[in-house]
Design a protein around this motif. Sequence first.
Motif, PDB file in Angstrom:
ATOM      1  N   MET A  31       0.830  -1.211   0.000  1.00  0.00           N
ATOM      2  CA  MET A  31       0.000   0.000   0.000  1.00  0.00           C
ATOM      3  C   MET A  31       0.862   1.258   0.000  1.00  0.00           C
ATOM      4  SD  MET A  31      -2.852  -1.565   0.052  1.00  0.00           S
ATOM      5  CE  MET A  31      -3.922  -0.131   0.141  1.00  0.00           C
ATOM      6  N   GLU A  96       2.283   1.682   3.861  1.00  0.00           N
ATOM      7  CA  GLU A  96       1.821   0.874   4.974  1.00  0.00           C
ATOM      8  C   GLU A  96       2.732  -0.337   5.098  1.00  0.00           C
ATOM      9  OE1 GLU A  96      -2.468   0.316   5.378  1.00  0.00           O
ATOM     10  OE2 GLU A  96      -2.020  -1.803   5.639  1.00  0.00           O
ATOM     11  N   GLY A 100       4.858  -4.564  10.111  1.00  0.00           N
ATOM     12  CA  GLY A 100       4.966  -3.862  11.389  1.00  0.00           C
ATOM     13  C   GLY A 100       3.634  -3.491  11.983  1.00  0.00           C
ATOM     14  N   GLY A 101       2.619  -4.302  11.718  1.00  0.00           N
ATOM     15  CA  GLY A 101       1.326  -4.025  12.310  1.00  0.00           C
ATOM     16  C   GLY A 101       0.560  -2.941  11.600  1.00  0.00           C
ATOM     17  N   ASP A 102       0.746  -2.843  10.296  1.00  0.00           N
ATOM     18  CA  ASP A 102      -0.003  -1.883   9.488  1.00  0.00           C
ATOM     19  C   ASP A 102       0.316  -0.435   9.809  1.00  0.00           C
ATOM     20  OD1 ASP A 102      -3.008  -3.941   9.456  1.00  0.00           O
ATOM     21  OD2 ASP A 102      -1.157  -4.052   8.319  1.00  0.00           O
ATOM     22  N   GLU A 103       1.476  -0.184  10.363  1.00  0.00           N
ATOM     23  CA  GLU A 103       1.848   1.209  10.619  1.00  0.00           C
ATOM     24  C   GLU A 103       2.118   1.911   9.306  1.00  0.00           C
ATOM     25  OE1 GLU A 103       5.024   1.662  13.394  1.00  0.00           O
ATOM     26  OE2 GLU A 103       5.440   3.730  12.810  1.00  0.00           O
ATOM     27  N   GLN A 104       1.734   3.191   9.245  1.00  0.00           N
ATOM     28  CA  GLN A 104       2.029   3.992   8.067  1.00  0.00           C
ATOM     29  C   GLN A 104       3.275   4.822   8.307  1.00  0.00           C
ATOM     30  OE1 GLN A 104      -0.662   6.293   5.722  1.00  0.00           O
ATOM     31  NE2 GLN A 104      -2.316   4.817   5.986  1.00  0.00           N
ATOM     32  N   PHE A 106       5.712   7.892   6.660  1.00  0.00           N
ATOM     33  CA  PHE A 106       5.570   9.034   5.768  1.00  0.00           C
ATOM     34  C   PHE A 106       6.916   9.480   5.224  1.00  0.00           C
ATOM     35  CE2 PHE A 106       1.164  10.427   5.942  1.00  0.00           C
ATOM     36  CZ  PHE A 106       0.676   9.629   6.972  1.00  0.00           C
TER      37      PHE A 106
END
Lengths: 115, 110
Positions: A31, A96, A100-104, A106
């Motif tokens: 993503m 994403e 890592g647990g769906d962390e975003q 930037f």
Amino acid sequence: SAVISQKPSRDICQRGTSLTIQCQVDSQVTMMFWYRQQPGQSLTLIATANQGSEATYESGFVIDKFPISRPNLTFSTLTVSNMSPEDSSIYLCSVEDQTGGDEQFFGPGTRLTVL
Amino acid sequence: AQRVTQPEKLLSVFKGAPVELKCNYSYSGSPELFWYVQYSRQRLQLLLRHISRESIKGFTADLNKGETSFHLKKPFAQEEDSAMYYCALAFTGGGNKLTFGTGTQLKVEL
């Protein structure tokens, strides 16, 4: 954690021209997203960059104005087309990290000024 | 449509004082909420998320579904906490697409 770079970091452009912003990630990610942050405003999601298919745009954003490419799992571009002063913003790429647990994560952002 | 509200643009506190950054949301689905922080000259980064229920850098946030709030708290502010804080809501539709609040600038004074 994913490391993201953006080019250019900033630019000053004339109205009516187009600018392409690049986003490079140091690992393969499913993503990728593009956000805009207008002066004094919050971040607004422009679109999801899909690998191998057309980007998915949020309400108020269209492909003709913000064409997006996603040729592989580590790279994407956002073009701001036919620019006007209202397009002056910071444009951010995010990814994403599903490991890592769906962390975003930037990118540093691209500061665009349109004269 | 989903919405995140941060009523304070600027919050100024003295070092050692308690901090509470307010966040309210509206969303018809099951909410996933986050706090992101941006320190001066750094990129936006995740501070904490409600599902992990952990304390990061002394900050905690509890999801209150009855009040639709996710306030960020710290009992004793430190100078290094000065930053821009954004509350964000993940909405469904493919990946964790985020809706952000307008942000609160926290200034910790000595």
